[in-house]
Design an enzyme around this catalytic site. Sequence first.
Site, mmCIF file in Angstrom:
data_model
loop_
_atom_site.group_PDB
_atom_site.id
_atom_site.type_symbol
_atom_site.label_atom_id
_atom_site.label_comp_id
_atom_site.label_asym_id
_atom_site.label_seq_id
_atom_site.Cartn_x
_atom_site.Cartn_y
_atom_site.Cartn_z
ATOM 1 N N SER A 19 0.497 -0.869 0.201
ATOM 2 C CA SER A 19 -0.071 0.082 0.094
ATOM 3 C C SER A 19 0.932 1.440 -0.085
ATOM 4 O O SER A 19 0.674 2.728 -0.844
ATOM 5 C CB SER A 19 -0.856 0.574 1.093
ATOM 6 O OG SER A 19 -2.030 -1.064 1.036
ATOM 7 N N LYS A 70 -8.585 -5.697 11.663
ATOM 8 C CA LYS A 70 -9.816 -4.998 11.301
ATOM 9 C C LYS A 70 -11.086 -5.226 12.147
ATOM 10 O O LYS A 70 -12.309 -4.283 12.017
ATOM 11 C CB LYS A 70 -10.207 -5.729 10.140
ATOM 12 C CG LYS A 70 -9.084 -5.252 9.037
ATOM 13 C CD LYS A 70 -10.045 -6.326 7.359
ATOM 14 C CE LYS A 70 -8.768 -6.121 6.125
ATOM 15 N NZ LYS A 70 -9.307 -6.668 4.747
ATOM 16 N N ASP A 103 -13.105 -2.928 1.484
ATOM 17 C CA ASP A 103 -12.999 -3.970 0.698
ATOM 18 C C ASP A 103 -14.614 -4.546 -0.447
ATOM 19 O O ASP A 103 -14.015 -5.358 -1.178
ATOM 20 C CB ASP A 103 -12.347 -5.740 1.284
ATOM 21 C CG ASP A 103 -11.469 -4.941 2.146
ATOM 22 O OD1 ASP A 103 -10.273 -4.584 2.116
ATOM 23 O OD2 ASP A 103 -11.710 -6.232 3.212
ATOM 24 N N ALA A 131 -13.320 -11.992 4.468
ATOM 25 C CA ALA A 131 -12.285 -10.950 2.798
ATOM 26 C C ALA A 131 -13.979 -11.943 1.901
ATOM 27 O O ALA A 131 -14.563 -11.111 1.302
ATOM 28 C CB ALA A 131 -11.321 -12.143 1.787
HETATM 29 P P1 NAP Z 1 -9.425 -15.549 6.681
HETATM 30 O O1 NAP Z 1 -10.283 -14.783 7.972
HETATM 31 O O2 NAP Z 1 -8.440 -15.663 7.906
HETATM 32 O O3 NAP Z 1 -9.997 -16.844 5.531
HETATM 33 C C1 NAP Z 1 -9.895 -17.491 5.291
HETATM 34 C C2 NAP Z 1 -10.653 -18.578 5.070
HETATM 35 O O4 NAP Z 1 -10.416 -19.181 4.075
HETATM 36 C C3 NAP Z 1 -11.833 -19.570 5.707
HETATM 37 O O5 NAP Z 1 -12.979 -19.812 5.233
HETATM 38 C C4 NAP Z 1 -10.675 -20.819 6.093
HETATM 39 O O6 NAP Z 1 -11.680 -22.202 6.165
HETATM 40 C C5 NAP Z 1 -10.721 -20.405 4.861
HETATM 41 N N1 NAP Z 1 -9.299 -21.553 3.993
HETATM 42 C C6 NAP Z 1 -7.842 -21.113 4.946
HETATM 43 N N2 NAP Z 1 -7.040 -22.396 4.562
HETATM 44 C C7 NAP Z 1 -7.689 -23.471 3.982
HETATM 45 C C8 NAP Z 1 -7.239 -24.455 3.271
HETATM 46 N N3 NAP Z 1 -5.980 -25.155 3.729
HETATM 47 N N4 NAP Z 1 -8.342 -25.568 2.228
HETATM 48 C C9 NAP Z 1 -9.910 -24.544 2.656
HETATM 49 N N5 NAP Z 1 -10.488 -24.073 2.936
HETATM 50 C C10 NAP Z 1 -8.887 -22.915 3.617
HETATM 51 O O7 NAP Z 1 -9.020 -14.610 6.069
HETATM 52 P P2 NAP Z 1 -9.446 -13.284 4.502
HETATM 53 O O8 NAP Z 1 -8.855 -12.166 5.495
HETATM 54 O O9 NAP Z 1 -10.695 -13.819 4.555
HETATM 55 O O10 NAP Z 1 -8.545 -13.147 3.260
HETATM 56 C C11 NAP Z 1 -8.811 -14.800 2.767
HETATM 57 C C12 NAP Z 1 -8.097 -14.724 1.512
HETATM 58 O O11 NAP Z 1 -8.221 -13.125 0.562
HETATM 59 C C13 NAP Z 1 -6.224 -14.223 2.120
HETATM 60 O O12 NAP Z 1 -5.322 -15.051 0.480
HETATM 61 C C14 NAP Z 1 -6.228 -12.583 1.527
HETATM 62 O O13 NAP Z 1 -4.911 -13.065 1.323
HETATM 63 C C15 NAP Z 1 -6.928 -12.371 0.276
HETATM 64 N N6 NAP Z 1 -7.642 -11.571 0.719
HETATM 65 C C16 NAP Z 1 -7.335 -10.401 -1.350
HETATM 66 C C17 NAP Z 1 -7.790 -8.847 -0.920
HETATM 67 C C18 NAP Z 1 -7.503 -8.366 -2.394
HETATM 68 O O14 NAP Z 1 -7.315 -7.173 -1.961
HETATM 69 N N7 NAP Z 1 -7.272 -8.745 -3.546
HETATM 70 C C19 NAP Z 1 -8.044 -8.574 -0.064
HETATM 71 C C20 NAP Z 1 -9.011 -9.423 0.907
HETATM 72 C C21 NAP Z 1 -8.326 -10.184 1.225
HETATM 73 P P3 NAP Z 1 -12.360 -22.369 7.393
HETATM 74 O O15 NAP Z 1 -13.620 -21.836 7.906
HETATM 75 O O16 NAP Z 1 -12.546 -23.758 7.497
HETATM 76 O O17 NAP Z 1 -11.467 -22.085 7.767
#
Ligand code: NAP
Length: 280
Positions: A19, A70, A103, A131
């Site tokens: 950022s 957050k 987001d 997300a």
């Molecule tokens: P989070 O709150 O930690 O949630 C992660 C999710 O992924 C949970 O539903 C989890 O499932 C699932 N997951 C994790 N490991 C897994 C695996 N090995 N197999 C299957 N499911 C799995 O993370 P978040 O903040 O939502 O972010 C998620 C992703 O989006 C990250 O990669 C982040 O970098 C990306 N993101 C990108 C942007 C962007 O601007 N491009 C913005 C926000 C987030 P469970 O519920 O079963 O634990």
Amino acid sequence: MGELYKVGVIGWPIEHSISPPMHNAAFQALGLTNWSYDRMAIPPDVVGPSLRTLRDEGGYVGLNVTVPHKQAVMRFVKPDERALALGAANTIDFRDNTATNTDVAGLIDDLRANAVALEGEHVVVLGAGGAARAAVYGLVHAGAVVSVVNRTPEKAQVMLADLTLSAGIRGVPTRSLAEAAQDEVALIVNCTPVGMWPHEEACPWPDEVPFPYGATVYDMIYRPRQTRLMEKAEASGGRVIGGLGMLVRQGAASFAIWTGVEPPVEVMFQAAEAALAARQ
Ligand code: NAP
């Protein structure tokens, strides 16, 4: 030199954040030479006092907030309707101590910029974390017919129950991947970290479930730029869009809040791309 306007991002850890180069390039491009953006590593146990210090002594105009703060910052600011609906904020404006979540705008603006149809289309959201919450909220408001698939179905149910309470979102089912793939799927939005560097070989769509032919994939992951899931979609005749545009557009929405100026999205995109490339 006139008044200085400072903004920045807090997280723990935060070294990975691209950022700062993205926002600083935007300030430069618009001649906003009295604005600057930096990153600050703030441990979880001192979020409240840190916000006060940054506002009252640091002279910050506002902040971006990233993992894991957050949710925590919500107690120290006045969240708007969207932040309340999601239970999380990523943008603070210290001038009125308000906070919002950009987001949703990041994802939906990027889908629209890529001309992805949403109204009445079946969209499968993979994941149930922060997300995914933003994705379900934005997609339902854009008129999409959403299904949620998550490794832990109970967590998806909790997410959807929360969204019903906080935002009146109803009728979104949790399904297995195989079930969701049986209906015609227009778009798959990956909101899990599966396939992210350094585990690029991983894919949230297992080989044994047939990939829906022609479905578009939006992968929130932006490192690598092309994930295994995107490769799979392309091999099945689908379009693919990586998550860098979402990152840029959520930042652009924050930029507009702080400066009141139309953000130079293309400049921000190029700076984000260059910062990512420099890391590889
Ligand atoms: P989070 O709150 O930690 O949630 C992660 C999710 O992924 C949970 O539903 C989890 O499932 C699932 N997951 C994790 N490991 C897994 C695996 N090995 N197999 C299957 N499911 C799995 O993370 P978040 O903040 O939502 O972010 C998620 C992703 O989006 C990250 O990669 C982040 O970098 C990306 N993101 C990108 C942007 C962007 O601007 N491009 C913005 C926000 C987030 P469970 O519920 O079963 O634990």
